[in-house]
Design a protein around this motif. Structure first.
Motif, short mmCIF file in Angstrom:
data_model
loop_
_atom_site.label_atom_id
_atom_site.label_comp_id
_atom_site.label_asym_id
_atom_site.label_seq_id
_atom_site.Cartn_x
_atom_site.Cartn_y
_atom_site.Cartn_z
N ASP A 1 2.83 -12.69 -4.91
CA ASP A 1 4.25 -12.53 -4.59
C ASP A 1 5.07 -13.53 -5.38
OD1 ASP A 1 3.93 -10.48 -2.75
OD2 ASP A 1 3.64 -11.85 -1.08
N THR B 1 -3.42 -9.65 4.25
CA THR B 1 -4.79 -9.50 4.73
C THR B 1 -5.56 -10.79 4.42
OG1 THR B 1 -4.66 -7.14 4.33
CG2 THR B 1 -6.87 -8.10 4.46
N ARG C 1 6.87 -8.44 -5.35
CA ARG C 1 5.48 -8.60 -5.76
C ARG C 1 5.52 -8.82 -7.25
NH1 ARG C 1 0.55 -5.63 -3.10
NH2 ARG C 1 0.44 -7.34 -1.64
N LYS D 1 3.23 0.88 3.36
CA LYS D 1 4.10 0.32 2.32
C LYS D 1 4.47 1.39 1.30
CE LYS D 1 1.29 -3.70 2.37
NZ LYS D 1 1.75 -4.84 3.08
N THR E 1 -3.12 -1.24 -2.69
CA THR E 1 -1.88 -0.82 -3.34
C THR E 1 -1.78 -1.45 -4.72
OG1 THR E 1 -0.88 -2.54 -1.98
CG2 THR E 1 -0.36 -0.28 -1.39
N GLN F 1 12.05 -14.22 4.90
CA GLN F 1 10.68 -13.94 5.36
C GLN F 1 10.20 -14.95 6.40
OE1 GLN F 1 11.76 -12.76 2.53
NE2 GLN F 1 10.92 -10.70 2.65
N GLY G 1 8.05 -11.49 9.84
CA GLY G 1 6.83 -12.20 9.44
C GLY G 1 6.42 -11.81 8.04
N SER H 1 -5.38 -3.31 1.08
CA SER H 1 -5.12 -1.87 1.15
C SER H 1 -5.17 -1.18 -0.21
CB SER H 1 -3.80 -1.61 1.86
OG SER H 1 -2.79 -2.39 1.31
P1 ADP Z 1 -2.07 -5.29 0.27
O1 ADP Z 1 -1.95 -6.66 -0.34
O2 ADP Z 1 -3.34 -4.65 -0.07
O3 ADP Z 1 -0.87 -4.42 0.07
P2 ADP Z 1 -1.42 -6.54 2.78
O4 ADP Z 1 -1.11 -5.80 4.01
O5 ADP Z 1 -2.26 -7.73 2.88
O6 ADP Z 1 -2.10 -5.51 1.85
O7 ADP Z 1 -0.05 -6.88 2.06
C1 ADP Z 1 0.40 -8.17 1.77
C2 ADP Z 1 1.65 -8.08 0.93
O8 ADP Z 1 2.66 -7.34 1.62
C3 ADP Z 1 2.28 -9.41 0.64
O9 ADP Z 1 1.65 -10.05 -0.44
C4 ADP Z 1 3.71 -9.01 0.32
O10 ADP Z 1 3.86 -8.54 -1.01
C5 ADP Z 1 3.94 -7.84 1.25
N1 ADP Z 1 4.65 -8.31 2.44
C6 ADP Z 1 4.14 -8.59 3.65
N2 ADP Z 1 5.09 -8.98 4.51
C7 ADP Z 1 6.26 -8.96 3.83
C8 ADP Z 1 7.61 -9.27 4.15
N3 ADP Z 1 7.97 -9.67 5.36
N4 ADP Z 1 8.54 -9.15 3.17
C9 ADP Z 1 8.19 -8.74 1.94
N5 ADP Z 1 6.94 -8.42 1.58
C10 ADP Z 1 5.98 -8.53 2.51
#
Ligand code: ADP
Length: 543
Positions: free
Chosen positions: A419, A330, A434, A525, A189, A360, A326, A187
């Motif tokens: 992460d 992506t 992150r 987000k 971000t 998580q 969960g 996405s």
């Molecule tokens: P992008 O990486 O472009 O933001 P994603 O939708 O793939 O798009 O986002 C993945 C990221 O979202 C993960 O690496 C993590 O940082 C965050 N994330 C996803 N699920 C969780 C969760 N349950 N708790 C905390 N962070 C989460």
């Protein structure tokens, strides 16, 4: 010695063929962009997917060609999932919430040849079509009666006309299961969007895992409503998982507000759902304000951002809905970990169960995880050490489209998630942050996620976000940014007082700033980059 079993390829087309034969009348119910509710069974969905595939072949779409979609969750989008991938072309789902610059960048980067667009999203295509020299056809996903006129896009095609008259008898071709099936961009971000290319094999394996008892335990008795969009990591695989397991599928179209989602869940007796925390906050508030109960709902998979514990508690207390927390990306198709109660844990008192749900989750079979320090050395899975999280598995990215982002991959086959996390001895994983958002204070890490979740429990707080702000002595200190609930007048001191005992004392945010709205990115987000830009001239109080 090799095994003596057949080496049949795993193909997405097998899922829809199986559903058509086994669950012909199990329904896909869609709230259409045109307005009415549309319903049909998997048999009809399969036939129309084939008609679409035949039409695509007629337009000259070849194996490997990218076909873009800009669309909500609906039955025609479902048909595209199978019709495009089924002939060996690549389904590229674009996020309509992206800026026009991002849409143009992504469509060109992917080299989309045909773009399918929902009726109310056509202005997005009109806004960028001049910049898309490779797009040969634009198809509006509607019937003739609703076809718009467009002065900007030449020769608009109409979906229903395109497939009408096609026999729908195509036999899906067989090819290598490692063939690309779909494409989704991160996405953005955390930088330029990068393309993640899924394969038939990775998709089928991920789907089996999603259906399994350890994750959603889908059966023909379930009715599943993915609020998570079909352009966000393939609706977390639910568009494949429901037909594979014979569950009914309810697709909410563009209406994602609390009232519309509630109405659909109630009318269709939805018992399983999935989405990001922001949509659930809207639904919970709608129910609270109107005295409504989610009567049929049993579980919901929530991820994409950390879930505030208060949300897990509310779902259980107010609706007896179990939250499955969960975590994924992506890049991971997307699921990596999910709440799984081990033997005996379901019988624990509520608060202890919520402790497990607030983490998580535990890795699903197929996903291996480890944490490493800055030098890349393995750290213990002791629940104390925290480090960069690496993953590997058969539905995890091996490289980005066109060789970008090479730094995310190690030479021995692990993917850097970006992460920072801890892993407990029982495998439970807790995301601290992150790596770009973590706050480094006096050489120690402060978790912005933990602070945000704690602050979200404070009465009067609607939403909270934490960013690091430069500090002369400590390098960085946390700034808490809060949106008040309508009518609430909660103060900085009240928020800081509320946090006492819930976080380490030295984590206490140095300041609390109140703003009207926290910016969200295209997948819901919190946009920390925008918040940092907003507060770039801000300095912490010196007292
Ligand atoms: P992008 O990486 O472009 O933001 P994603 O939708 O793939 O798009 O986002 C993945 C990221 O979202 C993960 O690496 C993590 O940082 C965050 N994330 C996803 N699920 C969780 C969760 N349950 N708790 C905390 N962070 C989460």
């Amino acid at each position: 010695m090799l095994g003596l079993m057949q080496d049949r390829p795993l193909l997405i087309s097998q899922i829809i063929d199986f559903a058509a034969a086994s669950y012909p009348d199990v329904e896909i119910v869609s709230r259409s962009v045109e307005g009415p509710i549309h319903r049909y069974g998997y048999r009809d969905a399969a036939r129309r997917s084939k008609q679409l595939a035949e039409a695509l072949l007629g337009l000259g779409v070849k194996p490997g060609d990218r076909v873009g979609t800009i669309a909500w969750n609906g039955y025609r989008h479902f048909e595209l999932y199978y019709g495009v991938s089924g002939i060996g072309a690549v389904l590229h789902t674009l996020n309509p919430r992206l800026t026009p610059d991002h849409v143009a960048y992504i469509a060109n980067h992917a080299e989309d040849k045909v773009v399918f667009v929902d009726l109310n999203l056509l202005p997005i295509v009109e806004g960028v079509i001049d910049r898309l020299p490779l797009v040969k056809h634009v198809v509006v996903m509607t019937d003739r009666a609703h076809m718009p006129a467009s002065s900007k896009v030449k020769n608009l095609l109409c979906y229903e006309e395109l497939i009408a008259g096609q026999p729908g008898t195509l036999v899906w071709p067989e090819f290598d299961e490692r063939t690309a099936s779909s494409l989704c961009y991160t996405s953005g971000t955390t930088g330029n969007p990068k393309g993640v290319v899924y394969s038939h094999r990775s998709t089928v394996l991920h789907t089996w895992m999603m259906c399994s008892g350890a994750v959603l335990g889908l059966t023909p008795d379930n009715t599943v409503l993915p609020v998570v969009p079909m352009f966000h990591a393939n609706a977390w695989g639910l568009v494949y998982a429901a037909p594979m397991s014979g569950s009914a599928l309810v697709l909410p179209g563009p209406a994602l507000d609390g009232a519309s989602i509630y109405a659909l869940m109630d009318a269709e007796k939805v018992d399983i759902s999935a989405g990001v925390p922001t949509v659930w906050l809207a639904l919970l508030n709608h129910c609270e304000q109107n005295g409504l109960k989610l009567a049929a709902m049993k579980r919901t998979l929530i991820g994409g951002s950390a879930i505030p514990r208060a949300m897990i508690e509310r779902f259980w207390r107010e609706h007896e809905v179990e939250v499955v927390h969960g975590w994924g990306m992506t890049e991971m198709s997307p699921l990596g970990t999910a709440t799984r109660f081990n033997r005996g844990e379901r019988a624990l008192p509520d608060q202890q169960r919520h402790d497990i749900q607030a983490k998580q989750g535990r890795p699903v079979f197929g996903v291996e995880m480890k944490i490493v320090d800055d030098a890349g050395a393995d750290l213990p899975k002791d629940g104390v050490a925290s480090g960069d999280l690496l993953v590997r598995g058969p539905w995890i990215v091996n490289g980005y489209m066109k060789g970008e982002g090479k730094g995310a991959f190690t030479s021995d086959g692990w993917f850097h998630t970006g992460d920072v996390s801890k892993i407990e001895p029982d495998q439970s994983m807790v995301i601290t942050d992150r790596s770009k958002d973590v706050i480094k204070s006096g050489g120690e890490w402060i978790s912005s996620i933990d602070l945000e979740n704690a602050a979200m429990g404070c009465p009067g707080v609607a939403e909270a976000a934490v960013i690091g702000v430069a500090h002369p002595k400590w390098d960085e200190r946390p700034l808490l940014i809060v949106v008040r609930k309508p009518g609430a007048d909660v103060s900085k001191e009240q928020v800081q007082e509320f946090l006492v005992g819930k976080i380490a004392k030295w984590w206490t945010p140095d300041d609390v700033q109140f703003i009207d709205a926290i910016p969200h990115g295209a997948t819901g987000k919190i946009l920390k980059t925008a918040l940092r830009a907003h507060f770039k001239d801000y300095t912490l109080p010196t007292a």
